[in-house]
Structures are given as structure tokens and as C-alpha cells.
Design a protein around this motif. Structure first.
Motif, mmCIF file in Angstrom:
data_model
loop_
_atom_site.group_PDB
_atom_site.id
_atom_site.type_symbol
_atom_site.label_atom_id
_atom_site.label_comp_id
_atom_site.label_asym_id
_atom_site.label_seq_id
_atom_site.Cartn_x
_atom_site.Cartn_y
_atom_site.Cartn_z
ATOM 1 N N ILE A 39 5.780 5.513 3.286
ATOM 2 C CA ILE A 39 5.515 6.366 2.127
ATOM 3 C C ILE A 39 6.637 7.395 1.978
ATOM 4 N N TRP A 40 7.009 7.958 3.104
ATOM 5 C CA TRP A 40 8.005 9.021 3.063
ATOM 6 C C TRP A 40 9.356 8.514 2.582
ATOM 7 N N ILE A 41 9.788 7.366 3.104
ATOM 8 C CA ILE A 41 11.121 6.886 2.717
ATOM 9 C C ILE A 41 11.122 6.360 1.277
ATOM 10 N N LEU A 42 9.997 5.770 0.848
ATOM 11 C CA LEU A 42 9.968 5.246 -0.519
ATOM 12 C C LEU A 42 9.916 6.366 -1.547
ATOM 13 N N GLN A 43 9.280 7.471 -1.163
ATOM 14 C CA GLN A 43 9.242 8.618 -2.074
ATOM 15 C C GLN A 43 10.632 9.019 -2.509
ATOM 16 N N ILE A 98 0.832 -1.202 0.000
ATOM 17 C CA ILE A 98 0.000 0.000 0.000
ATOM 18 C C ILE A 98 0.865 1.250 0.000
ATOM 19 N N GLY A 99 1.936 1.198 0.782
ATOM 20 C CA GLY A 99 2.804 2.369 0.920
ATOM 21 C C GLY A 99 3.506 2.715 -0.374
ATOM 22 N N CYS A 100 4.001 1.707 -1.113
ATOM 23 C CA CYS A 100 4.744 2.106 -2.311
ATOM 24 C C CYS A 100 3.807 2.542 -3.415
ATOM 25 N N MET A 101 2.582 2.009 -3.438
ATOM 26 C CA MET A 101 1.618 2.539 -4.394
ATOM 27 C C MET A 101 1.340 4.014 -4.127
ATOM 28 N N ALA A 102 1.110 4.331 -2.850
ATOM 29 C CA ALA A 102 0.804 5.713 -2.505
ATOM 30 C C ALA A 102 1.996 6.617 -2.791
ATOM 31 N N ALA A 103 3.191 6.139 -2.452
ATOM 32 C CA ALA A 103 4.389 6.959 -2.683
ATOM 33 C C ALA A 103 4.550 7.247 -4.167
ATOM 34 N N TYR A 104 4.300 6.206 -4.974
ATOM 35 C CA TYR A 104 4.421 6.361 -6.424
ATOM 36 C C TYR A 104 3.443 7.413 -6.939
ATOM 37 N N ALA A 105 2.194 7.314 -6.485
ATOM 38 C CA ALA A 105 1.186 8.276 -6.934
ATOM 39 C C ALA A 105 1.580 9.694 -6.524
ATOM 40 N N PHE A 133 -4.163 4.350 -6.868
ATOM 41 C CA PHE A 133 -2.924 4.067 -6.154
ATOM 42 C C PHE A 133 -2.974 4.597 -4.717
ATOM 43 N N LEU A 134 -3.646 5.742 -4.558
ATOM 44 C CA LEU A 134 -3.650 6.373 -3.241
ATOM 45 C C LEU A 134 -4.716 5.818 -2.314
ATOM 46 N N ALA A 135 -5.797 5.314 -2.905
ATOM 47 C CA ALA A 135 -6.977 4.973 -2.105
ATOM 48 C C ALA A 135 -6.698 4.050 -0.912
ATOM 49 N N PRO A 136 -6.000 2.914 -1.111
ATOM 50 C CA PRO A 136 -5.839 2.012 0.041
ATOM 51 C C PRO A 136 -5.163 2.705 1.223
ATOM 52 N N ALA A 137 -4.078 3.437 0.937
ATOM 53 C CA ALA A 137 -3.360 4.123 2.014
ATOM 54 C C ALA A 137 -4.278 5.138 2.686
ATOM 55 N N GLY A 138 -5.012 5.894 1.851
ATOM 56 C CA GLY A 138 -5.891 6.915 2.401
ATOM 57 C C GLY A 138 -6.946 6.310 3.307
ATOM 58 N N ILE A 139 -7.578 5.232 2.842
ATOM 59 C CA ILE A 139 -8.654 4.610 3.626
ATOM 60 C C ILE A 139 -8.108 4.107 4.962
ATOM 61 N N ILE A 140 -6.973 3.421 4.916
ATOM 62 C CA ILE A 140 -6.423 2.884 6.165
ATOM 63 C C ILE A 140 -6.049 4.005 7.122
ATOM 64 N N LEU A 141 -5.413 5.047 6.598
ATOM 65 C CA LEU A 141 -4.991 6.132 7.494
ATOM 66 C C LEU A 141 -6.198 6.821 8.129
ATOM 67 N N ILE A 142 -7.265 7.002 7.330
ATOM 68 C CA ILE A 142 -8.431 7.687 7.883
ATOM 69 C C ILE A 142 -9.102 6.832 8.958
ATOM 70 N N PHE A 143 -9.309 5.535 8.652
ATOM 71 C CA PHE A 143 -10.067 4.706 9.587
ATOM 72 C C PHE A 143 -9.243 4.268 10.797
ATOM 73 N N ALA A 144 -7.947 4.052 10.602
ATOM 74 C CA ALA A 144 -7.172 3.459 11.685
ATOM 75 C C ALA A 144 -6.271 4.451 12.399
ATOM 76 N N LEU A 145 -6.232 5.698 11.915
ATOM 77 C CA LEU A 145 -5.329 6.636 12.576
ATOM 78 C C LEU A 145 -6.006 7.960 12.909
#
Lengths: 290, 307
Positions: A169-173, A101-108, B15-27
Motif C-alpha cells: 500500500i505504501w509503495i503504490l501510494q 487488495i493493496g492497490c485498491m486500498a492505496a487508491y482509496a 476499495f478499503l474494505a478487503p485490505a482492512g479486513i485482512i489486516l485486522i483478522f490476520a495481523l
């Protein structure tokens, strides 16, 4: 200019040796004690390091995995063995999830110019600030009463994933930024879709970054006590929780508990010797870049 | 074609959705929840909807609670002492060992070990070493004919004991960061000082330390934030005792929630701790912004001179 090796005062070597002894000493003592019988531990005449070692403590801890029945174990207590399996499950799954999940988000964030790196490093730092103790009450309440995830692996894995995501996310960016965009463009010309580009082109290049992130994530999930203690049930307890449960009892069996501690310490120690460079990079990046 | 364009436009969100959802619900949600819960009279057997809203009473109770104030001061004292000791030792060692010595890589690797091992295990090791009869410290003392020290059963000694354990665990962190900062210092400044005849001491005080200051301050703040979060080591070593002598705030939150089942009060304490750390973090941000601005100005000035 070549760096010349100056001959140094032997005092510096002495200092280094002293420092190494100081930082390894307690760990070595734990290792030594884990090979001692409880009788030897309480016998002051038995030296701290030189004694006849026994693997009985490890046999006691791991009795439910052994193919034979150790003679000295009357009743096999499966608590520690089960906890080791639980810790492995929780650690591996949450690391895998966080990285994916983290590397997908970092990539985006890098390639599609969402928020600047500033926002992400700010979130990372803010997250670093939140102590697990502060999360204890709300996570316990929500997981129990709203999500119904108490006493399950899912609950523990979810909170670990959330806790580690900002850092990952931060480190992979910083690794993804260095991937040349031409590579991706070439792949896209050849007809690859964004997901193919990501998984087949970008991921293989940022492997060192993934390794560093994986070590940090796994270590936190593997070592964490507080939230695991609040969220796990009898059958999902992780090793740190069982260790704390067994020392609050009146009589401590030092040999056995040191063997358990050693088993918990081995993976992080291995990582340290295999990847000390990446770990130091991750650690210094956090402070030097803010 | 239009589908492809649409898919492309949606990609970043996918690409962002999974991270966003987890961060919102779990943090984010839990943290918001905690702020709300700190205004409730809430015990773990209740659902949050049943808990009574009591406004600021949890905070007022805390303020009037002597035990809380005591543990507040223990926290401050612990953080201040530990961070000072670690900064002095860590930076001192880095200054001393900043040269080409062979064993350096080995030392750095070994130095990370205490930080990598589970805090629970660190607590365990030290608890064994502090053991009144079989611990290594008291055994050594007795071998030399001294009295054993009541490491964990005396309130002064137990505070010293947790400080020693923390210094053992975290001095390497400062050392490694300080060494990294030192080795990236511009060689030219040091060479210039050498030509001007500066001695070792002058080089340290007038060149190395000032140039390292930005990194050192960030390191200090990072360590300070972490010092407020220390919990497991102390839990295993002393469980806050004897009395309240080593009960730092994080540990008190844990015990309030776990043993005394006062979730509302624990949430109020969590909030206070969070606010304290927030102040520190904002301070750190402000400092690095100011520093960046200053550097940018200097660079601009240098370029102007060059023109």
C-alpha cells in the motif's frame, strides 16, 4: 553540465572486481556444487570449480516431473518437486491477492483523502519492525484452533498477504499520487464508474510501481520459512521448509540439496537482473523517506 | 441519481474494505492475541481457552532463566557487532566508489543478490563453505599448510562465522543506501569546499558525512531492527549451537515453540523482543521528526534572509 568520465585509478577497477567476486563467489560455488556428485563433493582432490559436471542432482530433485526415468534414481522421492509446486502456488496467489487488495486500498487512501500518507508510512514501518518470529505463536494458535486453516494453502497465503499489505500500500501510494487527476476526470465524464476508472485508467499507468511491489511481495512469500514451517502440512510444505527438514538429518547429500537451493534461488536472481533498478528504488525509498 | 451519489460515497470504503479486513483478522488480532497469550500457561495441544492464566509468571520465569539471559546478550552482541561492521564497510566503500566508474551499475546489481536470495539458501551456502573438511575455507587453509578452523563446532568461531555470513549478506544494503544519499548531496557545498582548498579527507569528514547523517542514522536503525530479526541463516548454520553461543532471541522463540512446545513462554519472549524493537522504532520516528523540524526552521531562516 555534462558529466565527464574521468579516467580512474586502475585500483578502483580492481576493487570493484574483487567486490563482485566476493558477492557472487558463494552463489557460484553453490551452482558448481549442484552439478557435482556426492562422491566428488567429499573427494578433496576434486577442485571446487573445475570438474566434470553432471545433472544427476537436478534429475533427483525433479524426478517426478521428468518424462523419462533417470537410471540413477532407484526411488523417486516427490518431496522436492511437490514443494516447488507448493511454493509457486503460494507465491503467485499471495502476490496476486496482495497487489489487487493493496492497490485498491492505496487508491482509496490517495484519492479520497482518508488518512494522510503519514499514517500509512507509520503502519508500514511498524510492520517492518515485527519479526516473523513474534508472529509465530499467535498465528499458529489462531490458524489452528480458531480459523481451522492449519495445513492448508489458504492459511499460508492469508498470513503472507497480511504481512506484505502495508508495504505494498505504501509503495503504490507514491505511484498513484503522480497519476494526473485530469485523466480520471475525463474518464468519468465519459461515463466510467469508479471501478472502471480504477482498472482501466489508473492501473495501466502505475505498472512500474506494481512491478516493484510484485517483486518484493513474491520474494518474501517465496523465501519465507518460519511461518510456512508452522502452518504447512505434509502436502503443503514449501521449498524452504523441505530444505531445512532435509539438512537436520545426519547425512547431508550436498549435491542434491545445493540443486534444491539453486532452484529456490533462481527466481530472485532472475528478478534482480531484470529489475535491479526498481528493486533499488524500493529499497532506498524505504530508508530515505522514512 | 441518489443511488449513484450513495454508491460514490461508499466507493472508498469498498476499495478499503478487503485490505482492512485482512489486516485486522490476520495481523492486528494475532498480535493482540500474543500479548494475551504471554500471560498463559499454554501448550500446543490445548485450546487457548483451556490454558491457565498465570499473570506475569512467564516473564518472571524468563528473568530467572539463565539460558534466556544468555541468549538475550548474544542477540545484543550480534546486532551491535554486525551493524557496526556493516556500517563501517558499507559507508567506507560508498565513499571510496562514489565516482564515475564504468562497472558501477553492474556492481550494484550483483550486490543486491545476497539480499534477494532466500535466507535459508544463504545459510546453506555458508554451511557448505564452513564445512570442516570439504568447505572452501578449510580446503584453502590446508592447501597452504595451515590447520583447518572449527568454524561451526567451536563457540567463538561459530559466532564469528554467523557474523561473517551476515556481513556478506547485508553490507550491500548499507552501501547502496549510502551511495544513494551521497549522490544526492548538493554539489554546491562540495564545490565551495574545493574552492576553499579542502582536501579529499576534509571533504569527507566535514562535508559529506555530516550532510549524509540523517540518511545514515535511519539506515543504521533499519539495519539494527533487521539484525534482531535474523533467524533462518543462523538456524541453518548452527541451530543456535554449540551450546547457546549463537542462539539469538528470534531463534530461541522458534525453538521454545517448536521443540519445547512452551507456547506461553515463547509468547512472553516474543513480547520482550517486540518491545525492544518498538523502542528502536520510536527512536527512529522521533529522530526523523526532529530532523524535519530542524530543516523546516533552516528553510524558514534562509527565506527570511532572502527577503
Amino acid at each position: 553540465m555534462a558529466v565527464q568520465k574521468e579516467t580512474q585509478n586502475p585500483a578502483f577497477y580492481a576493487l570493484i572486481v574483487a567486490l563482485v567476486v566476493m558477492s557472487v563467489g558463494p552463489i557460484a560455488l553453490m551452482l558448481a556444487t549442484s552439478f557435482k556428485t556426492n562422491v566428488d563433493v567429499y573427494d578433496v582432490s576434486v577442485p571446487a570449480f573445475f570438474f566434470s559436471p553432471t545433472i544427476k542432482n537436478y534429475e533427483t530433485v525433479l524426478c517426478n516431473f521428468l518424462w523419462y526415468e533417470p537410471a540413477h534414481v532407484d526411488y523417486c522421492d516427490p518431496t522436492f518437486g511437490r514443494a516447488l509446486v507448493n511454493s509457486l502456488i503460494v507465491g503467485l496467489i499471495s502476490t496476486g491477492l496482495t497487489l489487487t487488495i493493496g492497490c485498491m486500498a492505496a487508491y482509496a487512501l490517495v484519492r479520497f483523502r482518508f488518512m494522510g500518507r503519514g499514517t500509512v508510512s507509520m503502519t508500514t514501518l511498524l510492520m517492518r519492525m515485527v519479526p516473523p518470529a513474534v508472529l509465530l505463536v499467535p498465528v499458529f494458535g489462531i490458524w489452528t484452533f480458531q480459523y481451522g486453516l492449519d495445513q492448508t494453502y489458504t492459511g499460508i497465503i492469508l498470513i503472507y498477504t497480511a504481512m506484505n499489505l502495508p508495504f505494498v500500500i505504501w509503495i503504490l501510494q507514491s505511484f498513484i499520487v503522480q497519476v494526473p487527476i485530469q485523466l480520471e476526470e475525463a474518464a468519468r465524464m465519459d461515463g466510467a464508474n469508479p471501478f472502471q476508472v480504477f482498472f482501466l485508467v489508473v492501473l495501466p499507468i502505475i505498472q512500474p510501481g506494481l512491478a516493484a511491489a510484485a517483486i518484493f511481495t513474491f520474494r518474501i512469500a517465496w523465501n519465507e520459512f518460519l511461518l510456512a514451517n508452522a502452518l504447512s502440512g505434509r502436502s503443503t510444505r514449501t521449498v524452504p521448509v523441505t530444505i531445512v527438514n532435509s539438512i537436520t538429518e545426519y547425512d547431508i547429500n550436498w549435491g542434491v540439496i545445493m540443486a534444491t537451493g539453486m532452484l529456490l534461488a533462481i527466481p530472485p536472481i532472475l528478478f534482480t537482473f531484470v529489475a535491479s533498478k526498481q528493486i533499488i528504488t524500493g529499497m532506498t525509498a524505504g530508508a530515505v523517506k522514512g | 441519481m441518489s443511488v449513484a451519489i450513495k454508491a460514490n460515497r461508499l466507493t472508498p470504503y469498498m476499495f478499503l474494505a478487503p485490505a482492512g479486513i485482512i489486516l485486522i483478522f490476520a495481523l492486528l488480532y494475532p498480535i493482540g492475541y500474543m500479548i494475551y497469550a504471554s500471560f498463559l500457561d499454554w501448550s500446543p495441544s490445548q485450546r487457548i481457552g483451556q490454558a491457565e492464566f498465570i499473570g506475569f509468571r512467564n516473564y518472571v520465569n524468563l528473568w530467572g532463566d539463565e539460558a534466556f539471559r544468555e541468549s538475550f546478550w548474544v542477540t545484543i552482541r550480534f546486532a551491535a557487532i554486525v551493524v557496526t561492521l556493516e556500517m563501517v564497510l558499507g559507508v567506507g566503500l560508498a565513499l571510496l566508489l562514489d565516482r564515475n566508474i564504468k562497472g558501477m551499475a553492474m556492481l550494484r546489481t550483483v550486490f543486491i543478490l545476497p539480499m534477494m536470495i532466500a535466507p535459508i539458501v544463504v545459510g546453506l551456502m555458508w554451511r557448505y563453505m564452513y564445512h570442516p573438511t570439504v568447505g572452501i575455507f578449510n580446503r584453502t587453509l590446508k592447501n597452504f599448510g595451515f590447520e583447518g578452523i572449527p568454524w561451526l563446532s567451536d563457540s567463538t568461531w561459530s559466532f564469528i562465522a554467523i557474523v561473517i555470513a551476515d556481513v556478506w549478506q547485508w553490507t550491500p544494503f548499507i552501501f547502496i543506501l549510502a551511495l544513494a544519499a551521497m549522490q544526492s548531496l548538493p554539489r554546491s557545498a562540495l564545490e565551495a569546499a574545493e574552492i576553499d582548498g579542502a582536501n579529499e579527507w576534509q571533504k569527507i569528514v566535514m562535508i559529506k558525512l555530516p550532510l549524509m547523517m540523517p540518511v545514515l542514522i535511519v539506515t543504521l536503525l533499519l539495519r539494527l531492527i533487521d539484525a534482531f530479526k535474523v533467524l533462518e541463516v543462523i538456524l541453518v548454520l548452527t541451530n543456535g549451537g554449540p551450546g547457546l553461543s549463537t542462539e539469538i532471541l528470534a531463534l530461541r522463540i522458534f525453538r521454545t515453540a517448536q521443540e519445547f512446545q512452551e507456547l506461553g513462554e515463547a509468547a512472553a519472549m516474543s513480547n520482550l523482543l517486540l518491545m525492544m524493537l518498538m523502542v528502536l522504532t520510536i527512536g527512529m520516528f522521533a529522530y526523523s521528526r526532529v530532523q524535519e523540524a530542524r530543516l523546516a526552521r533552516q528553510r524558514a531562516a534562509v527565506e527570511k534572509d532572502a527577503d
